[in-house]
Design a protein around this motif. Structure first.
Motif, PDB file in Angstrom:
ATOM      1  N   LYS A  16      16.760  36.543  44.863  1.00 41.41           N
ATOM      2  CA  LYS A  16      18.161  36.255  45.168  1.00 41.41           C
ATOM      3  C   LYS A  16      18.878  35.603  43.987  1.00 41.41           C
ATOM      4  O   LYS A  16      19.997  35.957  43.632  1.00 41.41           O
ATOM      5  N   LEU A  17      18.222  34.623  43.368  1.00 45.09           N
ATOM      6  CA  LEU A  17      18.864  33.860  42.294  1.00 45.09           C
ATOM      7  C   LEU A  17      18.910  34.618  40.982  1.00 45.09           C
ATOM      8  O   LEU A  17      19.660  34.244  40.074  1.00 45.09           O
ATOM      9  N   SER A  18      18.123  35.681  40.844  1.00 49.56           N
ATOM     10  CA  SER A  18      18.135  36.483  39.622  1.00 49.56           C
ATOM     11  C   SER A  18      19.090  37.658  39.715  1.00 49.56           C
ATOM     12  O   SER A  18      19.204  38.442  38.781  1.00 49.56           O
ATOM     13  N   THR A  19      19.792  37.791  40.823  1.00 55.40           N
ATOM     14  CA  THR A  19      20.741  38.892  41.016  1.00 55.40           C
ATOM     15  C   THR A  19      22.148  38.352  40.827  1.00 55.40           C
ATOM     16  O   THR A  19      22.574  37.438  41.534  1.00 55.40           O
ATOM     17  N   SER A  20      22.856  38.912  39.868  1.00 54.65           N
ATOM     18  CA  SER A  20      24.163  38.358  39.505  1.00 54.65           C
ATOM     19  C   SER A  20      25.321  38.950  40.292  1.00 54.65           C
ATOM     20  O   SER A  20      26.438  38.442  40.217  1.00 54.65           O
ATOM     21  N   ASN A  21      25.107  40.016  41.036  1.00 51.15           N
ATOM     22  CA  ASN A  21      26.227  40.698  41.678  1.00 51.15           C
ATOM     23  C   ASN A  21      26.273  40.500  43.185  1.00 51.15           C
ATOM     24  O   ASN A  21      26.942  41.252  43.891  1.00 51.15           O
ATOM     25  N   LEU A  22      25.579  39.499  43.702  1.00 50.32           N
ATOM     26  CA  LEU A  22      25.679  39.228  45.131  1.00 50.32           C
ATOM     27  C   LEU A  22      27.053  38.639  45.456  1.00 50.32           C
ATOM     28  O   LEU A  22      27.561  37.796  44.717  1.00 50.32           O
ATOM     29  N   PRO A  23      27.686  39.069  46.547  1.00 47.86           N
ATOM     30  CA  PRO A  23      29.054  38.612  46.842  1.00 47.86           C
ATOM     31  C   PRO A  23      29.166  37.105  47.021  1.00 47.86           C
ATOM     32  O   PRO A  23      30.200  36.508  46.710  1.00 47.86           O
ATOM     33  N   GLU A  24      28.106  36.455  47.517  1.00 49.52           N
ATOM     34  CA  GLU A  24      28.200  35.009  47.741  1.00 49.52           C
ATOM     35  C   GLU A  24      28.229  34.212  46.435  1.00 49.52           C
ATOM     36  O   GLU A  24      28.541  33.033  46.435  1.00 49.52           O
ATOM     37  N   TYR A  25      27.897  34.862  45.326  1.00 51.18           N
ATOM     38  CA  TYR A  25      27.926  34.187  44.025  1.00 51.18           C
ATOM     39  C   TYR A  25      29.074  34.678  43.148  1.00 51.18           C
ATOM     40  O   TYR A  25      29.044  34.554  41.924  1.00 51.18           O
ATOM     41  N   LYS A  26      30.123  35.215  43.740  1.00 51.36           N
ATOM     42  CA  LYS A  26      31.162  35.904  42.972  1.00 51.36           C
ATOM     43  C   LYS A  26      31.921  34.980  42.014  1.00 51.36           C
ATOM     44  O   LYS A  26      32.560  35.463  41.085  1.00 51.36           O
ATOM     45  N   TYR A  27      31.869  33.681  42.256  1.00 48.85           N
ATOM     46  CA  TYR A  27      32.593  32.761  41.382  1.00 48.85           C
ATOM     47  C   TYR A  27      31.699  32.136  40.312  1.00 48.85           C
ATOM     48  O   TYR A  27      32.122  31.229  39.601  1.00 48.85           O
ATOM     49  N   ILE A  28      30.438  32.578  40.215  1.00 47.85           N
ATOM     50  CA  ILE A  28      29.548  32.073  39.174  1.00 47.85           C
ATOM     51  C   ILE A  28      29.221  33.224  38.225  1.00 47.85           C
ATOM     52  O   ILE A  28      28.407  34.089  38.543  1.00 47.85           O
ATOM     53  N   PRO A  29      29.886  33.284  37.061  1.00 48.11           N
ATOM     54  CA  PRO A  29      29.640  34.403  36.147  1.00 48.11           C
ATOM     55  C   PRO A  29      28.263  34.303  35.497  1.00 48.11           C
ATOM     56  O   PRO A  29      27.687  33.215  35.369  1.00 48.11           O
ATOM     57  N   LEU A  30      27.746  35.442  35.086  1.00 46.96           N
ATOM     58  CA  LEU A  30      26.499  35.482  34.320  1.00 46.96           C
ATOM     59  C   LEU A  30      26.842  35.249  32.857  1.00 46.96           C
ATOM     60  O   LEU A  30      27.715  35.914  32.297  1.00 46.96           O
ATOM     61  N   HIS A  31      26.176  34.289  32.243  1.00 47.81           N
ATOM     62  CA  HIS A  31      26.511  33.948  30.862  1.00 47.81           C
ATOM     63  C   HIS A  31      25.355  34.323  29.936  1.00 47.81           C
ATOM     64  O   HIS A  31      24.250  33.807  30.077  1.00 47.81           O
TER      65      HIS A  31
END
Length: 293
Positions: A16-31
């Motif tokens: 879950k934490l290694s997936t950047s495109n989950l909707p619940e994380y939409k405000y945390i960009p992958l850097h």
């Protein structure tokens, strides 16, 4: 749970934490870009303290007349190397590509070094203003070594210079380092004149577009803030002038809140615990009982 069950639960969350495109994380960009280092920026600020205040934050030998130029050259070269790398990371942090940022970061680092004598001059006026206004201060040396206001003002003047040179992210990190250490929060964008002093200082907040003239004194808990925000068509706040202008020789006592793009006229005194949202003319006294010219 046995070890296998624990590892199974951990693996679920790894996925879950290694997936950047989950909707619940939409405000945390992958850097995935170079990022400035807070630890390296702390080293830079310590070097600047050695450069600006010889003998206070280094060795006694560094302040001796016959060896000062040697150590100054060593410190400035070290500063360039550290600063150039952090500026490069800052430039990459803000843009899609940073192929041309190496040369630009080098030029900015050199240009910043050229500004250090002026930063030192401004700080010398700030130290004098604190000494003149604080009977508890016994010497200029005590202020340099002990007073949190000087640490906060040093960080802001360095950050303001870097901001004006077009450096992203890093100026804000530098002022937040001082904020964490002193409880004094000055945005790098604030414009501050000569002979600026903060007495005690805990809880002082100065917003990005504030303009402070010469010989201004603030006491603890003062806020130079925004009254409200202008929003764009998407409902996001616009970055427009929204903080106060304090003209020369203004004094603001503890826990006063001065809000909005208003002007506090030259030579005015704002009393403690005041909530002020309108401009006042020069040489005013604003007290809890009312305003007097």
């Amino acid at each position: 749970m046995n070890r296998s069950q624990i590892l199974e639960e951990i693996q679920k969350n790894v996925t879950k934490l290694s997936t950047s495109n989950l909707p619940e994380y939409k405000y945390i960009p992958l850097h995935q870009k170079p990022s400035p280092s807070v630890d390296e920026l702390k080293k830079i600020m310590h070097l600047l303290k050695k450069i600006i205040f010889p003998g206070f934050f280094g060795t006694e030998q560094e302040a001796k007349e016959h060896s000062m130029e040697y150590y100054m050259g060593v410190h400035l070269e070290q500063l360039y190397d550290l600063l150039q790398e952090q500026i490069f990371h800052g430039l990459c942090f803000e843009v899609e590509g940073c192929s041309d940022s190496k040369e630009r970061s080098s030029n900015i680092a050199v240009e910043f070094i050229n500004h250090i004598p002026h930063i030192k001059y401004l700080l010398s006026t700030d130290i004098k203003a604190i000494l003149d206004g604080d009977p508890a201060a016994k010497s200029l040396s005590e202020i340099i070594f002990c007073y949190p206001a000087i640490q906060a003002i040093l960080h802001q003047r360095v950050a303001h210079c870097l901001l004006n040179l077009g450096v992203p992210v890093i100026p804000r990190i530098i002022t937040e380092i001082a904020h964490s250490n002193t409880g004094i929060d000055i945005h790098p964008g604030a414009k501050i004149g000569e002979y600026f002093s903060i007495d005690h200082g805990t809880g002082v907040v100065i917003g990005k577009t504030a303009v402070i003239g010469n010989h201004v004194r603030l006491y603890q808990g003062v806020t130079l803030g925004a009254k409200n925000f202008i929003l764009d068509n998407e409902g996001l706040p616009l970055d427009v002038p929204r903080h106060p202008i304090l003209e020369d020789w203004v004094t603001v006592y503890s826990n006063a809140s001065i809000l909005g793009r208003i002007t506090i006229g030259e030579g005015s005194v704002i009393g403690g615990n005041i909530w002020l949202t309108h401009s006042v003319p020069p040489h005013s006294k604003v007290l809890q009982s009312g305003a007097m010219e």
